[in-house]
Design a protein around this motif. Structure first.
Motif, PDB file in Angstrom:
ATOM      1  N   UNK A  64       0.765  -1.138   0.050  1.00  0.00           N
ATOM      2  CA  UNK A  64      -0.070   0.102   0.066  1.00  0.00           C
ATOM      3  C   UNK A  64       0.889   1.158  -0.031  1.00  0.00           C
ATOM      4  N   UNK A  65       2.188   1.149   0.156  1.00  0.00           N
ATOM      5  CA  UNK A  65       3.029   2.347   0.360  1.00  0.00           C
ATOM      6  C   UNK A  65       3.390   3.048  -0.975  1.00  0.00           C
ATOM      7  N   UNK A  66       3.478   4.059  -1.070  1.00  0.00           N
ATOM      8  CA  UNK A  66       3.798   4.921  -2.024  1.00  0.00           C
ATOM      9  C   UNK A  66       2.844   5.875  -2.707  1.00  0.00           C
ATOM     10  N   UNK A 142      15.335   2.035  -0.231  1.00  0.00           N
ATOM     11  CA  UNK A 142      15.142   1.404   1.255  1.00  0.00           C
ATOM     12  C   UNK A 142      16.483   0.817   1.759  1.00  0.00           C
ATOM     13  N   UNK A 143      17.038   0.023   0.804  1.00  0.00           N
ATOM     14  CA  UNK A 143      18.189  -0.497   1.475  1.00  0.00           C
ATOM     15  C   UNK A 143      19.390   0.565   1.519  1.00  0.00           C
ATOM     16  N   UNK A 144      19.711   1.508   0.624  1.00  0.00           N
ATOM     17  CA  UNK A 144      20.405   2.387   0.714  1.00  0.00           C
ATOM     18  C   UNK A 144      20.272   3.296   1.972  1.00  0.00           C
ATOM     19  N   UNK A 145      19.016   3.675   2.194  1.00  0.00           N
ATOM     20  CA  UNK A 145      18.363   4.634   3.154  1.00  0.00           C
ATOM     21  C   UNK A 145      19.079   4.211   4.633  1.00  0.00           C
ATOM     22  N   UNK A 146      18.919   2.979   4.857  1.00  0.00           N
ATOM     23  CA  UNK A 146      19.480   2.226   5.935  1.00  0.00           C
ATOM     24  C   UNK A 146      21.082   2.757   6.464  1.00  0.00           C
ATOM     25  N   UNK A 168      17.774  12.924   5.374  1.00  0.00           N
ATOM     26  CA  UNK A 168      16.807  13.247   6.358  1.00  0.00           C
ATOM     27  C   UNK A 168      16.987  12.153   7.191  1.00  0.00           C
ATOM     28  N   UNK A 169      17.487  12.256   8.309  1.00  0.00           N
ATOM     29  CA  UNK A 169      18.059  11.274   9.465  1.00  0.00           C
ATOM     30  C   UNK A 169      17.217  10.998  10.787  1.00  0.00           C
ATOM     31  N   UNK A 170      15.820  11.480  10.719  1.00  0.00           N
ATOM     32  CA  UNK A 170      15.090  11.505  11.901  1.00  0.00           C
ATOM     33  C   UNK A 170      13.955  10.752  11.764  1.00  0.00           C
ATOM     34  N   UNK A 171      13.998   9.315  11.386  1.00  0.00           N
ATOM     35  CA  UNK A 171      12.752   8.276  11.227  1.00  0.00           C
ATOM     36  C   UNK A 171      12.181   8.223  12.715  1.00  0.00           C
ATOM     37  N   UNK A 198      16.045   4.981   6.748  1.00  0.00           N
ATOM     38  CA  UNK A 198      15.468   3.972   7.334  1.00  0.00           C
ATOM     39  C   UNK A 198      13.788   3.768   6.678  1.00  0.00           C
ATOM     40  N   UNK A 199      13.980   4.475   5.680  1.00  0.00           N
ATOM     41  CA  UNK A 199      12.601   4.956   5.132  1.00  0.00           C
ATOM     42  C   UNK A 199      12.355   4.464   3.578  1.00  0.00           C
ATOM     43  N   UNK A 200      13.299   5.239   2.806  1.00  0.00           N
ATOM     44  CA  UNK A 200      13.397   5.301   1.442  1.00  0.00           C
ATOM     45  C   UNK A 200      13.842   6.545   0.848  1.00  0.00           C
ATOM     46  N   UNK A 201      13.397   6.755  -0.415  1.00  0.00           N
ATOM     47  CA  UNK A 201      13.775   8.008  -1.055  1.00  0.00           C
ATOM     48  C   UNK A 201      12.560   8.707  -1.551  1.00  0.00           C
ATOM     49  N   UNK A 202      12.774   9.972  -1.968  1.00  0.00           N
ATOM     50  CA  UNK A 202      11.784  10.947  -2.469  1.00  0.00           C
ATOM     51  C   UNK A 202      12.373  12.036  -3.242  1.00  0.00           C
TER      52      UNK A 202
END
Length: 275
Positions: A64-66, A142-146, A168-171, A198-202
């Protein structure tokens, strides 16, 4: 043999390329067509529906994400977005929702993804130049965001984002409040993309086409760097070369035309997307 004699032996088309003026970053950045408000609204909605289906083809939709949004050309605090629960591969123009600054559905049948509103409403308010923004939970983003890092300029393609993306490092869990969307907007600044730790990209851009293609390209850049670091120690492109390359490949015009190439194929194969 002299350079002149070598060029004489080449076909005329290749000689023309050799004698052409140096690359200009504005070749692909011609002014966008001027349309009436109604025609521009139709155009943005059509490109938005196409973008969802292209994201599905690229495997960028997960559950459902996106969400991808497009600012309305008349009511600038309203934007078009996908309803929650319809797979990207099935979205049509008629499925899109028009949402106002209070998160109310003005046109279309919901439900509305509350995270989509919380993130995109704040971005569209903070950046009047943004027409469209895209965010999904794609695998490599997602993988890179971690890792909590910016991407390095490892390839010509990744240079499109050199000094043009943020972290943005404030999940703090699912984004449901506009104040977190505002903080994401602050991190984005005047750049075209942000990595959400820890979330993804935008990505965000002045057209639906640019924002959508930049998302696809950023996902590819994340994938490439993950592969390169798994294989060894990548050697980044030097700063001055990376900065120059950014001016050559990082503009919205190139992204616009790249997206259009894919979009034309998709519409031929799936004409119902425009319904």
């Amino acid at each position: 043999m002299s350079t002149t004699s070598i060029q004489t032996e080449l076909p005329a088309s290749l000689r023309a390329l050799l004698n052409a003026q140096p690359f200009r970053k504005d070749w692909f950045d011609d002014p966008l067509p001027q349309r009436s408000i109604e025609d521009e609204r139709d155009h943005r909605r059509q490109q938005l529906a196409i973008a969802f289906r292209l994201f599905a083809q690229f495997g960028l939709n997960v559950g459902l994400a996106g969400h991808i949004t497009a600012r309305d050309p008349e009511w600038h605090d309203h934007f078009w977005v996908n309803p929650l629960g319809i797979n990207f591969s099935q979205i049509r123009v008629s499925d899109l929702l028009l949402v106002n600054a209070q998160g109310e559905i003005v046109l279309g049948q919901g439900p509305l993804n509350r995270a989509a509103f919380a993130i995109h409403a704040a971005l569209h308010e903070a950046r009047p130049d943004i027409v469209s923004a895209a965010h999904t939970h794609s695998t490599y983003g997602k993988a890179w965001s971690t890792l909590g890092r910016l991407l390095d300029p490892l390839t010509q393609d990744s240079c499109a984002f050199y000094q043009d993306h943020a972290l943005f490092d404030d999940f703090s869990g699912v984004v449901l409040e506009t104040d977190e969307g505002q903080r994401i907007g602050q991190a984005l600044g005047q750049r075209k993309a942000v990595i959400l730790k820890n979330h993804g990209i935008l990505t965000a851009g002045p057209t639906v086409e640019a924002a959508a293609w930049w998302y696809i390209a950023l996902e590819n850049a994340c994938h490439t760097q993950l592969l390169a670091e798994a294989a060894g120690t990548p050697q980044p492109i030097p700063h001055d070369v990376a900065a120059l390359t950014h001016t050559q490949v990082g503009g919205p015009g190139g992204a616009f035309h790249t997206f259009r190439g894919y979009a034309e194929i998709l519409v031929r194969e799936q004409p119902e997307v425009l319904q």
